[in-house]
Design a protein around this motif. Sequence first.
Motif, short mmCIF file in Angstrom:
data_model
loop_
_atom_site.label_atom_id
_atom_site.label_comp_id
_atom_site.label_asym_id
_atom_site.label_seq_id
_atom_site.Cartn_x
_atom_site.Cartn_y
_atom_site.Cartn_z
N LEU A 16 4.63 -13.92 -5.35
CA LEU A 16 3.97 -12.85 -5.49
C LEU A 16 4.77 -11.54 -6.40
O LEU A 16 4.37 -10.27 -7.12
N LEU A 17 5.94 -11.66 -6.06
CA LEU A 17 7.13 -10.56 -6.08
C LEU A 17 7.42 -11.16 -7.73
O LEU A 17 7.84 -10.60 -8.25
N SER A 18 7.20 -12.39 -8.27
CA SER A 18 7.96 -12.78 -9.16
C SER A 18 6.69 -12.61 -10.34
O SER A 18 6.93 -12.59 -11.47
N SER A 19 5.00 -12.57 -9.94
CA SER A 19 3.67 -12.78 -9.91
C SER A 19 4.17 -11.81 -11.84
O SER A 19 3.06 -12.20 -12.78
N PHE A 20 4.32 -10.91 -11.55
CA PHE A 20 4.26 -9.55 -12.62
C PHE A 20 4.77 -9.96 -14.11
O PHE A 20 4.15 -9.38 -14.37
N PHE A 21 6.33 -10.77 -13.77
CA PHE A 21 6.45 -11.23 -14.71
C PHE A 21 6.19 -12.09 -15.91
O PHE A 21 6.47 -12.30 -16.88
N GLY A 49 -9.32 -11.17 -1.12
CA GLY A 49 -8.95 -12.92 -1.62
C GLY A 49 -7.88 -12.78 -1.32
O GLY A 49 -7.22 -14.24 -1.50
N SER A 50 -6.87 -12.71 -0.54
CA SER A 50 -6.14 -12.75 0.15
C SER A 50 -4.84 -12.94 -1.05
O SER A 50 -4.74 -11.85 -1.89
N TRP A 51 -3.87 -13.70 -0.59
CA TRP A 51 -2.45 -13.78 -1.60
C TRP A 51 -3.03 -14.64 -3.38
O TRP A 51 -2.29 -13.54 -4.18
N GLN A 52 -4.12 -14.94 -3.39
CA GLN A 52 -4.27 -15.71 -4.57
C GLN A 52 -4.70 -14.25 -5.32
O GLN A 52 -4.46 -13.84 -6.64
N LEU A 53 -6.02 -13.41 -4.76
CA LEU A 53 -6.20 -12.04 -5.54
C LEU A 53 -5.08 -10.89 -6.27
O LEU A 53 -5.01 -10.91 -7.01
N VAL A 54 -4.14 -11.02 -5.11
CA VAL A 54 -3.23 -9.78 -5.21
C VAL A 54 -2.21 -10.46 -6.33
O VAL A 54 -1.36 -9.73 -7.29
N ALA A 101 -3.35 -13.08 -8.73
CA ALA A 101 -3.70 -12.82 -9.86
C ALA A 101 -3.94 -11.04 -10.79
O ALA A 101 -3.54 -10.61 -11.85
N SER A 102 -3.69 -9.88 -9.75
CA SER A 102 -3.77 -8.72 -10.12
C SER A 102 -2.35 -7.84 -10.21
O SER A 102 -2.50 -7.28 -11.52
N ARG A 103 -1.11 -8.90 -9.89
CA ARG A 103 -0.05 -8.32 -9.69
C ARG A 103 0.26 -9.18 -11.13
O ARG A 103 0.88 -8.54 -12.43
N ILE A 104 -0.49 -9.71 -12.56
CA ILE A 104 -0.20 -10.38 -13.44
C ILE A 104 -0.80 -9.97 -14.24
O ILE A 104 -0.32 -9.46 -15.00
N LEU A 105 -2.00 -9.44 -13.49
CA LEU A 105 -2.53 -8.36 -15.01
C LEU A 105 -1.77 -6.93 -15.42
O LEU A 105 -1.39 -7.08 -16.25
N GLN A 106 -1.35 -6.74 -13.90
CA GLN A 106 -0.35 -4.78 -14.18
C GLN A 106 0.19 -5.95 -14.71
O GLN A 106 1.19 -4.80 -15.86
N GLY A 107 1.44 -6.56 -14.54
CA GLY A 107 2.52 -7.09 -15.59
C GLY A 107 1.84 -7.43 -17.31
O GLY A 107 2.05 -7.32 -18.06
N ALA A 145 -3.79 -1.24 -9.04
CA ALA A 145 -2.26 -0.70 -7.98
C ALA A 145 -3.40 -0.19 -6.53
O ALA A 145 -3.58 -0.94 -5.59
N ILE A 146 -4.30 0.82 -6.95
CA ILE A 146 -5.52 0.99 -5.82
C ILE A 146 -6.22 0.04 -5.75
O ILE A 146 -6.70 0.44 -4.11
N LEU A 147 -6.83 -0.86 -5.86
CA LEU A 147 -7.52 -1.83 -5.77
C LEU A 147 -6.53 -2.75 -5.18
O LEU A 147 -7.09 -4.10 -4.53
N THR A 148 -5.28 -2.89 -4.85
CA THR A 148 -4.31 -3.83 -4.44
C THR A 148 -4.99 -4.35 -2.93
O THR A 148 -5.15 -5.62 -2.73
N PRO A 149 -5.25 -2.91 -2.08
CA PRO A 149 -5.36 -3.39 -0.70
C PRO A 149 -6.75 -4.06 -0.16
O PRO A 149 -6.85 -5.26 0.81
#
Length: 445
Positions: free
Chosen positions: A58-63, A107-112, A114-120, A97-101
């Motif tokens: 999750l911490l690396s998915s943004f990149f 969707g647990s960690w899988q949807l988070v 996907a959200s972080r990849i999109l933010q990246g 970011a607002i939709l992360t919670p």
Amino acid sequence: MFQNLGFRHLQTLLLFGTMSVVYALRVNLSVAIVVMTDKQSNPDFEEYAWSEHIKGLLLSSFFIGYVIAQIPCGYLSRKCGGKVLLLICLVSCSLLAILTPVCATIGSWQLVLASRILQGIFQGAVFPSVHTILSKWSPVDERALMSSCTYSGCQFGTFVMLASSGVLAASRLGWPSIFYISGTVGLLWAVIFKFFACGSPKECRRLSEREHELIFSHWGNSELQVRRNSMHPPWTSFFKSCPFWALTTVHCTNNWGLWTLLTYMPVYVKNILHMDIEKNALSSALPYFAMWILSFVFTALSLWLNQRKCLSLETSRKLFNTIGHGTPAVTLIALGYMDADHVIAAVALLTVTVGISSASYLGYQINHIDLSPNFAGILMGISNCLANITGIVAPLTVALIVTNEKSVEQWRIIFFLASILYLLGNTVFLIFANFEVQPWNDPTD
């Protein structure tokens, strides 16, 4: 003093605010994930039983998204203008970011993930767009000042986000407020940026004649500028350029060190220094506050040396880059021997390591504009693409090596590795870097 201020300085302030916001949105997960996976930190909110492997992912998915978007965004920033891409980034990342919670709940960690990849992907436009705007607005003599002030927003946003995250997570609002508040601030800033920012001096109707001459004095005649704007990027020349590869190398090694600390500092502080969430957040934020302050100190020192003609441009770039990489290389080795009995020393070393690295903003960070003002955004896109692959690899490397987060010996390996890379990157930069406009910046006759 204020009579010398112009619209270029307003653009610098707006870019500073934009960098602050996007970095706050980028790092909000670093502290939040510590609380999200620890019921004792905030028992009133849902806990997620995510393994260390999932947290590292999750911490690396943004990149993942960030790297993919760099080169296309570098090209688009030149064609469409940096302002448009920055606005899209601000609005999209704020909403995600607002939709992360909500993503974590349904969707647990899988949807988070996907959200972080999109933010990246959306934030992939940030550095190429900012470099493109700076290359158009900054006179040569003010390039270091404007760039340093702009990019100091990275540290300011990181400091504010990390410092406030601990307070927010420990409050009644809980960890979801970290995402709600940072996202809301991002949307508000997008409105301000929309109405006051200009992608280039040509878009600014109230630019004075004096400021216009100051900005365009180094661009050549209007005919040459038209030909530059119509040029296709000389991709082959980019990749054959030894100075550009030297710049890319030091960019990669710098990012390895910074992103290792940025993504895992809260984890290190919690497990090795045994601090609670509020002290953890403040201790993790302090180095970035120091980095923000020292960026202005180094900029002032650079201006003072430049006014007195003490150093050539080449010597100045190499000196500040060596300060920004050599010092962290030493302090990281010392940090590898710290434990819970040396909390003050460990926090001091972390602060020095991150803070002193701000000197590199006067080194490699603006070398793209030195090499090619015309293609600075594309060059930043290429080097940032390769450099931020380390944003994926570094957290995964930490997760692979640090199987026991309470082991000082395992963290020592991480710090020694980052130290070696800092020294390697700076050595390559000292030997092979160049600070003159390259022939491929201009159209051939």
